[in-house]
Every structure is written in C-alpha cells, then in structure tokens.
Design a protein around this motif. Structure first.
Motif, PDB file in Angstrom:
ATOM      1  N   ALA A  50      51.996  53.031  79.180  1.00  0.00           N
ATOM      2  CA  ALA A  50      53.352  53.942  78.422  1.00  0.00           C
ATOM      3  C   ALA A  50      53.361  54.188  80.145  1.00  0.00           C
ATOM      4  N   HIS A  51      54.747  53.514  80.353  1.00  0.00           N
ATOM      5  CA  HIS A  51      55.451  53.237  81.939  1.00  0.00           C
ATOM      6  C   HIS A  51      55.992  54.423  82.186  1.00  0.00           C
ATOM      7  N   TRP A  52      56.317  55.321  81.309  1.00  0.00           N
ATOM      8  CA  TRP A  52      56.996  56.399  81.740  1.00  0.00           C
ATOM      9  C   TRP A  52      55.931  58.087  82.005  1.00  0.00           C
ATOM     10  N   CYS A  53      54.668  57.717  81.597  1.00  0.00           N
ATOM     11  CA  CYS A  53      53.641  58.490  80.792  1.00  0.00           C
ATOM     12  C   CYS A  53      52.888  59.260  82.754  1.00  0.00           C
ATOM     13  N   SER A  54      53.089  60.229  82.723  1.00  0.00           N
ATOM     14  CA  SER A  54      52.207  60.379  83.927  1.00  0.00           C
ATOM     15  C   SER A  54      50.710  59.942  84.438  1.00  0.00           C
ATOM     16  N   HIS A  55      50.091  60.387  82.791  1.00  0.00           N
ATOM     17  CA  HIS A  55      48.912  60.488  83.148  1.00  0.00           C
ATOM     18  C   HIS A  55      48.438  58.519  83.671  1.00  0.00           C
ATOM     19  N   CYS A  56      48.920  57.717  82.594  1.00  0.00           N
ATOM     20  CA  CYS A  56      49.203  56.500  82.770  1.00  0.00           C
ATOM     21  C   CYS A  56      49.462  55.957  84.049  1.00  0.00           C
ATOM     22  N   GLN A  57      50.513  56.140  84.900  1.00  0.00           N
ATOM     23  CA  GLN A  57      50.587  55.971  86.463  1.00  0.00           C
ATOM     24  C   GLN A  57      49.059  56.236  87.002  1.00  0.00           C
ATOM     25  N   GLU A  58      48.460  57.997  86.720  1.00  0.00           N
ATOM     26  CA  GLU A  58      47.432  58.028  87.991  1.00  0.00           C
ATOM     27  C   GLU A  58      46.082  56.751  87.051  1.00  0.00           C
ATOM     28  N   GLU A  59      46.239  57.120  85.797  1.00  0.00           N
ATOM     29  CA  GLU A  59      45.093  56.102  85.592  1.00  0.00           C
ATOM     30  C   GLU A  59      45.895  54.605  85.913  1.00  0.00           C
ATOM     31  N   SER A  81      34.691  38.427  85.774  1.00  0.00           N
ATOM     32  CA  SER A  81      35.290  37.997  84.707  1.00  0.00           C
ATOM     33  C   SER A  81      34.482  37.255  83.835  1.00  0.00           C
ATOM     34  N   ASP A  82      33.545  38.668  83.527  1.00  0.00           N
ATOM     35  CA  ASP A  82      33.402  38.746  81.784  1.00  0.00           C
ATOM     36  C   ASP A  82      33.346  39.318  80.702  1.00  0.00           C
ATOM     37  N   VAL A  83      34.629  40.408  81.614  1.00  0.00           N
ATOM     38  CA  VAL A  83      35.781  41.033  80.256  1.00  0.00           C
ATOM     39  C   VAL A  83      37.108  40.251  81.073  1.00  0.00           C
ATOM     40  N   ASP A  84      37.399  40.117  79.858  1.00  0.00           N
ATOM     41  CA  ASP A  84      38.881  40.142  79.560  1.00  0.00           C
ATOM     42  C   ASP A  84      39.514  41.169  79.144  1.00  0.00           C
ATOM     43  N   GLY A  85      40.587  41.456  79.999  1.00  0.00           N
ATOM     44  CA  GLY A  85      41.283  42.472  80.127  1.00  0.00           C
ATOM     45  C   GLY A  85      42.850  42.300  79.421  1.00  0.00           C
ATOM     46  N   TYR A  86      43.661  43.202  78.771  1.00  0.00           N
ATOM     47  CA  TYR A  86      44.582  43.741  78.709  1.00  0.00           C
ATOM     48  C   TYR A  86      45.219  44.817  78.302  1.00  0.00           C
ATOM     49  N   ALA A  87      46.565  45.065  79.221  1.00  0.00           N
ATOM     50  CA  ALA A  87      47.311  45.953  78.937  1.00  0.00           C
ATOM     51  C   ALA A  87      48.149  45.978  78.257  1.00  0.00           C
ATOM     52  N   ILE A  88      48.355  47.109  76.822  1.00  0.00           N
ATOM     53  CA  ILE A  88      49.522  46.639  75.960  1.00  0.00           C
ATOM     54  C   ILE A  88      50.862  47.885  76.576  1.00  0.00           C
ATOM     55  N   ALA A  89      51.654  47.510  77.430  1.00  0.00           N
ATOM     56  CA  ALA A  89      52.679  48.189  77.509  1.00  0.00           C
ATOM     57  C   ALA A  89      53.630  48.456  76.354  1.00  0.00           C
ATOM     58  N   ASN A 138      65.220  53.537  79.657  1.00  0.00           N
ATOM     59  CA  ASN A 138      65.943  54.678  80.706  1.00  0.00           C
ATOM     60  C   ASN A 138      64.998  56.441  81.595  1.00  0.00           C
ATOM     61  N   LYS A 139      63.576  55.064  81.316  1.00  0.00           N
ATOM     62  CA  LYS A 139      63.355  56.490  81.691  1.00  0.00           C
ATOM     63  C   LYS A 139      61.969  55.410  82.638  1.00  0.00           C
ATOM     64  N   PRO A 140      61.364  56.252  84.042  1.00  0.00           N
ATOM     65  CA  PRO A 140      60.910  56.366  85.316  1.00  0.00           C
ATOM     66  C   PRO A 140      60.067  54.170  85.188  1.00  0.00           C
ATOM     67  N   ASN A 141      59.922  53.642  86.001  1.00  0.00           N
ATOM     68  CA  ASN A 141      58.833  52.358  85.903  1.00  0.00           C
ATOM     69  C   ASN A 141      59.077  51.318  84.720  1.00  0.00           C
ATOM     70  N   TYR A 142      60.940  51.738  84.694  1.00  0.00           N
ATOM     71  CA  TYR A 142      61.109  50.482  84.118  1.00  0.00           C
ATOM     72  C   TYR A 142      61.651  49.117  84.651  1.00  0.00           C
ATOM     73  N   ALA A 180      47.910  58.664  71.664  1.00  0.00           N
ATOM     74  CA  ALA A 180      47.586  59.207  72.910  1.00  0.00           C
ATOM     75  C   ALA A 180      47.995  57.999  74.298  1.00  0.00           C
ATOM     76  N   PHE A 181      48.468  58.905  75.278  1.00  0.00           N
ATOM     77  CA  PHE A 181      48.336  57.531  76.547  1.00  0.00           C
ATOM     78  C   PHE A 181      47.756  58.410  77.697  1.00  0.00           C
ATOM     79  N   PRO A 182      46.705  57.320  78.332  1.00  0.00           N
ATOM     80  CA  PRO A 182      46.643  56.429  78.043  1.00  0.00           C
ATOM     81  C   PRO A 182      45.903  56.237  76.647  1.00  0.00           C
ATOM     82  N   TYR A 183      44.913  54.751  76.482  1.00  0.00           N
ATOM     83  CA  TYR A 183      44.537  54.828  75.249  1.00  0.00           C
ATOM     84  C   TYR A 183      43.425  54.070  75.639  1.00  0.00           C
TER      85      TYR A 183
END
Length: 212
Positions: free
Chosen positions: A102-111, A126-134, A140-144, A176-179
């Motif tokens: 979650a872009h506004w979550c302080s724990h996500c920002q640290e992660e 290159s051996d792993v596919d990675g995805y971020a689900i926003a 109205n919240k930070p980092n938008y 919970a975030f991050p997850y």
C-alpha cells in the motif's frame, strides 16, 4: 449558335461540382482520421483495473505472521499495470514472489527501501518472477500514484494495479501490509508472510525461490 454558348457553361458547372465533391470527401477523410486518433489515444490512456479477472481458489486469511498453505494453487490473475497494459500472474513453470504493498503504508515504504538496497547489492534474479501488487490505492494519501513511487524506489519487476475493491488482495487473503506470497514453479503457494521482512530474510527468500 445558342447551343454552342451553353455547352462550355455545362462543362464549367461539372468541374465546379467535381471540385466540391473532392473537397467534401477530403474533409470527411480528415474528420474520420482525427476521430480515430482521438479514439486510439483515449483507449490507450483510459482503462479500468476493475476489468481484472481472477481464477482459481481464493486463499483464506490466516492468523499469525506466517503460514504454509499446504499445496494450494495460487489464484491466476489477468490484470493491468498503471498504463493499462495487461499483465498476468499465471502458472508458467517459474517460481514467483508476489508482494502486496500500500503506497501510504509506512512499513511498505521501509520494505521498498530494503528491497532497493538488496537489488543494488545482489542484482535482480532472472530465476524468479517478481510482482508488486499496488493495493488499497487512495489518491488522497502519500506516494500516489503507487507505480511512480515504486519506480522511484527502483522496483525492478512488474507492477500490477489492484481493483477499486481490492479484489486481487482479497483473493490472496491479504489483511496486512506488506504481504508476501511465495509460489513454486508448479504454481503452488509455499507460504505467505504478513508484515515486513528483514534484510537477511529478503536475501534468504530470493535465494530459496531461485533454487525452486
């Protein structure tokens, strides 16, 4: 003699009519071309992530910090990035690390900062596919918007936009975030983790998934 005077006039009238027809056809062509350009531009820039489709068994929420799912297959997601380009999470024979942020979550920002540090030191596997689900997106919240925030943090993998009702997060049991969700090469969920991983845990996770 009178007939000879009228004949050139008829030719002149026909030429005038032909010119009018040509001009009219040209104007119609211009209008059609402009309309197509406008329509194409609109279709490329306007999209709705609510068109996302999710298949398979949804995962239930769990108590505690970590959980081994016990062989359940990961839901399949046909979603979109923030530019409207389709992106999928499907069983393609490769292990996956899926992180809900979650872009506004302080724990996500640290992660995100820890992940940036990890990738700057160890590179991108290159051996792993990675995805971020926003998810839990709020203008109205930070980092938008969240994709711009993650790009600033040098996130190297794909970024998928969740729907307005967070349907992707719900399908994975996010509360919970991050997850984190770890999926093996067979498409089975190995484990889920609520909350932040430490720098060492991030390294161990990517190393373990690269061996799958």
């Amino acid at each position: 003699m009178p007939n000879k005077r009228k004949y050139p006039q008829q030719k002149s009238d026909k030429r005038s009519i032909n010119r009018i027809i040509i001009i009219f056809a040209a104007l119609v062509t211009v209008v059609i071309v402009v309309a197509l350009i406008v329509w194409q531009g609109t279709s490329e820039t306007e999209f709705s992530s609510d068109q996302t489709r999710i298949f398979g068994v949804h995962l239930n929420e769990f108590e505690g910090r970590t959980e081994s799912v016990g062989g359940l297959y990961s839901p399949t997601v046909d979603g979109y990035d923030f530019s409207g380009q389709p992106l999928s999470i499907e069983n393609n024979g490769r292990p996956k690390i899926i992180i809900f942020l979650a872009h506004w979550c302080s724990h996500c920002q640290e992660e995100a900062k820890l992940l940036k540090k990890y990738f700057s030191i160890h590179g991108v596997s290159s051996d792993v596919d990675g995805y971020a689900i926003a998810t839990a997106i709020d203008s109205n919240k930070p980092n938008y918007p969240p994709d711009k925030w993650l790009e600033k943090e040098s996130w190297p993998y794909q970024i998928i936009s969740d729907t307005s009702d967070d349907s992707i997060a719900k399908a994975f049991g996010v509360n919970a975030f991050p997850y984190w969700v770890l999926v093996d090469s067979e498409g089975k969920v190995l484990s889920r983790v609520k909350g932040s991983l430490t720098e060492n845990e991030i390294g161990q996770t990517f190393k373990m998934m690269g061996e799958r």
